[in-house]
Enzyme design. Sequence first.
Site, PDB file in Angstrom:
ATOM      1  N   CYS A  14      15.793 -32.980 -53.437  1.00 58.52           N
ATOM      2  CA  CYS A  14      14.363 -33.081 -53.724  1.00 58.52           C
ATOM      3  C   CYS A  14      13.573 -32.224 -52.736  1.00 58.52           C
ATOM      4  O   CYS A  14      14.102 -31.701 -51.777  1.00 58.52           O
ATOM      5  CB  CYS A  14      13.873 -34.524 -53.661  1.00 58.52           C
ATOM      6  SG  CYS A  14      14.746 -35.668 -54.718  1.00 58.52           S
TER       7      CYS A  14
ATOM      8  N   ARG B  71      17.216 -26.464 -53.197  1.00 55.09           N
ATOM      9  CA  ARG B  71      17.679 -27.802 -52.832  1.00 55.09           C
ATOM     10  C   ARG B  71      18.236 -28.568 -54.022  1.00 55.09           C
ATOM     11  O   ARG B  71      18.902 -29.581 -53.858  1.00 55.09           O
ATOM     12  CB  ARG B  71      16.524 -28.601 -52.201  1.00 55.09           C
ATOM     13  CG  ARG B  71      16.021 -28.003 -50.907  1.00 55.09           C
ATOM     14  CD  ARG B  71      14.727 -28.646 -50.474  1.00 55.09           C
ATOM     15  NE  ARG B  71      14.916 -30.007 -49.994  1.00 55.09           N
ATOM     16  CZ  ARG B  71      15.120 -30.341 -48.729  1.00 55.09           C
ATOM     17  NH1 ARG B  71      15.185 -29.404 -47.804  1.00 55.09           N
ATOM     18  NH2 ARG B  71      15.253 -31.603 -48.371  1.00 55.09           N
TER      19      ARG B  71
ATOM     20  N   TRP C 224      15.174 -34.846 -57.835  1.00 53.17           N
ATOM     21  CA  TRP C 224      16.572 -34.909 -58.245  1.00 53.17           C
ATOM     22  C   TRP C 224      16.846 -36.371 -58.554  1.00 53.17           C
ATOM     23  O   TRP C 224      16.744 -37.234 -57.693  1.00 53.17           O
ATOM     24  CB  TRP C 224      17.480 -34.414 -57.127  1.00 53.17           C
ATOM     25  CG  TRP C 224      18.928 -34.287 -57.496  1.00 53.17           C
ATOM     26  CD1 TRP C 224      19.518 -33.282 -58.205  1.00 53.17           C
ATOM     27  CD2 TRP C 224      19.986 -35.200 -57.162  1.00 53.17           C
ATOM     28  NE1 TRP C 224      20.869 -33.502 -58.330  1.00 53.17           N
ATOM     29  CE2 TRP C 224      21.188 -34.666 -57.696  1.00 53.17           C
ATOM     30  CE3 TRP C 224      20.043 -36.398 -56.458  1.00 53.17           C
ATOM     31  CZ2 TRP C 224      22.417 -35.301 -57.554  1.00 53.17           C
ATOM     32  CZ3 TRP C 224      21.265 -37.035 -56.309  1.00 53.17           C
ATOM     33  CH2 TRP C 224      22.431 -36.487 -56.850  1.00 53.17           C
TER      34      TRP C 224
ATOM     35  N   ASN D 120      10.839 -38.489 -50.921  1.00 53.70           N
ATOM     36  CA  ASN D 120      12.260 -38.168 -50.853  1.00 53.70           C
ATOM     37  C   ASN D 120      12.984 -39.363 -50.254  1.00 53.70           C
ATOM     38  O   ASN D 120      12.469 -40.008 -49.335  1.00 53.70           O
ATOM     39  CB  ASN D 120      12.519 -36.952 -49.961  1.00 53.70           C
ATOM     40  CG  ASN D 120      12.126 -35.658 -50.637  1.00 53.70           C
ATOM     41  OD1 ASN D 120      11.768 -35.635 -51.806  1.00 53.70           O
ATOM     42  ND2 ASN D 120      12.184 -34.565 -49.884  1.00 53.70           N
ATOM     43  N   GLY D 121      14.191 -39.631 -50.722  1.00 54.37           N
ATOM     44  CA  GLY D 121      14.949 -40.755 -50.201  1.00 54.37           C
ATOM     45  C   GLY D 121      15.109 -41.843 -51.244  1.00 54.37           C
ATOM     46  O   GLY D 121      14.879 -41.635 -52.436  1.00 54.37           O
TER      47      GLY D 121
ATOM     48  N   GLU E 293      38.878 -26.353 -50.738  1.00 51.63           N
ATOM     49  CA  GLU E 293      37.577 -25.696 -50.805  1.00 51.63           C
ATOM     50  C   GLU E 293      37.500 -24.755 -52.012  1.00 51.63           C
ATOM     51  O   GLU E 293      36.474 -24.680 -52.688  1.00 51.63           O
ATOM     52  CB  GLU E 293      37.306 -24.934 -49.507  1.00 51.63           C
ATOM     53  CG  GLU E 293      36.015 -24.138 -49.478  1.00 51.63           C
ATOM     54  CD  GLU E 293      34.752 -24.972 -49.618  1.00 51.63           C
ATOM     55  OE1 GLU E 293      33.685 -24.383 -49.829  1.00 51.63           O
ATOM     56  OE2 GLU E 293      34.822 -26.225 -49.523  1.00 51.63           O
TER      57      GLU E 293
ATOM     58  N   LYS F 264      34.760 -25.134 -55.065  1.00 51.60           N
ATOM     59  CA  LYS F 264      33.855 -24.072 -55.489  1.00 51.60           C
ATOM     60  C   LYS F 264      33.941 -23.838 -56.995  1.00 51.60           C
ATOM     61  O   LYS F 264      32.937 -23.663 -57.672  1.00 51.60           O
ATOM     62  CB  LYS F 264      34.175 -22.766 -54.738  1.00 51.60           C
ATOM     63  CG  LYS F 264      33.705 -22.754 -53.311  1.00 51.60           C
ATOM     64  CD  LYS F 264      32.210 -22.762 -53.216  1.00 51.60           C
ATOM     65  CE  LYS F 264      31.722 -23.365 -51.929  1.00 51.60           C
ATOM     66  NZ  LYS F 264      31.838 -24.814 -51.808  1.00 51.60           N
TER      67      LYS F 264
ATOM     68  N   GLU G  84      32.286 -26.727 -58.846  1.00 47.33           N
ATOM     69  CA  GLU G  84      30.848 -26.820 -58.603  1.00 47.33           C
ATOM     70  C   GLU G  84      30.045 -25.895 -59.516  1.00 47.33           C
ATOM     71  O   GLU G  84      29.013 -26.304 -60.058  1.00 47.33           O
ATOM     72  CB  GLU G  84      30.528 -26.459 -57.142  1.00 47.33           C
ATOM     73  CG  GLU G  84      30.754 -27.572 -56.149  1.00 47.33           C
ATOM     74  CD  GLU G  84      30.366 -27.158 -54.741  1.00 47.33           C
ATOM     75  OE1 GLU G  84      29.771 -27.971 -54.030  1.00 47.33           O
ATOM     76  OE2 GLU G  84      30.662 -26.000 -54.354  1.00 47.33           O
TER      77      GLU G  84
ATOM     78  N   HIS H 100      55.627 -34.717 -57.029  1.00 44.55           N
ATOM     79  CA  HIS H 100      55.209 -36.118 -56.961  1.00 44.55           C
ATOM     80  C   HIS H 100      54.052 -36.416 -57.913  1.00 44.55           C
ATOM     81  O   HIS H 100      53.293 -37.346 -57.679  1.00 44.55           O
ATOM     82  CB  HIS H 100      54.834 -36.485 -55.530  1.00 44.55           C
ATOM     83  CG  HIS H 100      55.980 -36.390 -54.572  1.00 44.55           C
ATOM     84  ND1 HIS H 100      57.027 -37.288 -54.565  1.00 44.55           N
ATOM     85  CD2 HIS H 100      56.259 -35.473 -53.614  1.00 44.55           C
ATOM     86  CE1 HIS H 100      57.895 -36.938 -53.639  1.00 44.55           C
ATOM     87  NE2 HIS H 100      57.459 -35.844 -53.041  1.00 44.55           N
TER      88      HIS H 100
ATOM     89  N   LYS I 239      21.319 -29.062 -52.894  1.00 45.42           N
ATOM     90  CA  LYS I 239      21.767 -28.341 -51.711  1.00 45.42           C
ATOM     91  C   LYS I 239      21.886 -29.246 -50.498  1.00 45.42           C
ATOM     92  O   LYS I 239      22.901 -29.278 -49.815  1.00 45.42           O
ATOM     93  CB  LYS I 239      20.789 -27.194 -51.400  1.00 45.42           C
ATOM     94  CG  LYS I 239      21.183 -26.350 -50.183  1.00 45.42           C
ATOM     95  CD  LYS I 239      22.496 -25.656 -50.411  1.00 45.42           C
ATOM     96  CE  LYS I 239      22.922 -24.835 -49.212  1.00 45.42           C
ATOM     97  NZ  LYS I 239      24.265 -24.263 -49.401  1.00 45.42           N
TER      98      LYS I 239
END
Length: 606
Positions: free
Chosen positions: A2, A27, A74, A98-99, A479, A483, A486, A502, A601
């Site tokens: 946000c 963000r 968001w 925000n929050g 990672e 990516k 995402e 396994h 973000k």
Amino acid sequence: MCGIVGAVAQRNVSRILIEGLKRLEYRGYDSAGLAVISDGQLGVRKAVGKVVGLEEKCVEQPPAGHVGIAHTRWATHGKPSEINAHPHTSDHIAVVHNGIIENHEELRKQLQAQGYRFVSETDTEVVAHLLHSLFEESGDLLAALRLAVTRFEGAYALGVISTRQPDRLVCARSGSPLVVGVGIEENFIASDQLALRQVTDSFIYLDEGDFAEISVNGVRICNATGDSVEREVTRITEAEEVADKGHYRHYMLKEIFEQPKVLTNTLQGRLGKNSVLEEAFGTEAKAIFDQVEAVQILACGTSYHAGMVAKYWFEDWAGIPCAVEVASEFRYRKTVVRPNTLFVSVSQSGETADTLAALRGSEGYLASLTICNVANSSLVRESDLCLMTLAGPEIGVASTKAFTTQLVALQMLVIALGRRAGLSTEKEAELVQALHKVPAICEQVLQLDAQVQAISEQFSEKHHALFLGRGVEYPVAMEGALKLKEISYIHAEAYPAGELKHGPLALVDSDMPVVAVAPNDDLLEKLKSNLQEVQARGGKLFVFADENSGFVSDENCVLLKLPHVPLSIAPIIYTLPLQLLSYHVAVLKGTDVDQPRNLAKSVTVE
């Protein structure tokens, strides 16, 4: 996550608010809105989707006024919609937030009993109605805000305006960042100074629990106990200038190619010819480092993967026990702290809610150190020591340059602590000399971009992918998988290559691309055996390998040869082609590379 912008000025603030929201788009958000006090009324405009939609509404019905607040949302409570978008209002009051207000249901019931009618599904509308109720008692907006926050459980950054006091804006922060921009007969608030760089270069970073009253005449700040306080005004240098894409198609691609430069910046002044200059960690670093016997790393997402790489380094080179945990899990469980353990937090933004909460809840540690990219962030201000990564603004939601700069920063920390735990002078010199080479080798690897782009064409129609690595390269594979998922929305998983038999081997077929990270290390032959298991079951391999590794391209194995590099820096170097792969696949699939769906973000809520 946000974004908040607010302004009090002698001029119309609508354009300032819109521009500020545009600068906060990195963000992540799903709707946007603003409220301006116009001719004694609240002029509210909201739109689902991009800020440009809100801008178009403001062209059709322009709100004009000298005091206003704006927000990019968001969704956490209620789906993306105009009704759920901020600002939320209660008669003469408008609020951006925000929050998360965790006890919003309880407060909602109390306010409904008083006769307040709710129209949204959000926790923030509770804030608006509670402020209205308390304003009726106190007759003062700041007094109402100070009373209101005593009723909240959770995290918040709040900006509030009222037509009853149309010459001011009040704000508060607890657990969510908020900055005040200082101008000449105009002042501002934002969740990030980036939003205000078009109007000021001077900022006040509010401390935890602070309140502020903003007017054209100045800024008045009081702390959590109500005492008036002075906070330092910080002037942002040109190094903090707003980023733009330049000639690149997306911020992410620009940031991938910035890595040689930002890695140079992160290393500069911190490395001697053969040693790490530990003064870079702070004036108290030596006294603290002399006592460290163990390390606890806390992080989320990409930063967690950086911590996992560092665990291998700490225990292999320095012989120091290192535990790495996801902050959102760590903060809610009982822990046993080893004597003289250094608490290390890793975060791009320095405002990651779970990591910050873990730091605030940490007890029994020798000291705290953060590795972070934002100099005035909460993690930096609240840790005993810090090492800034100097990656510069990272706009793309999928982190790239922040990750590699975190890796070099963590490696410097390993070396600084390792020299106290048996790391020889010769080994330190070897590691430092390899770090000096990192930027140049990154430049070399980025020249493989066209080859990676060609490889990406074989992923564009896939729905799943498997990433494999062994040893320190396993977190690098994690990672790489993160990516890809995402930004391309392809389901991707990473496994230690030795774990194939396994379970994951059951997934392998001709439609499941398998990506392997293969430096020429002690585990290379074991990795080759694992990859033969994939080929035997009809799987197609995409191997990112050392040029001397002995892999051969054929119809079942696509090979990208990387230059031979010192093994100590291989995790840094092998990250780059994985970033490029995810980028090019996402472009082919037509996704929103810089602002992938459902992601933000800076994750400043749980």
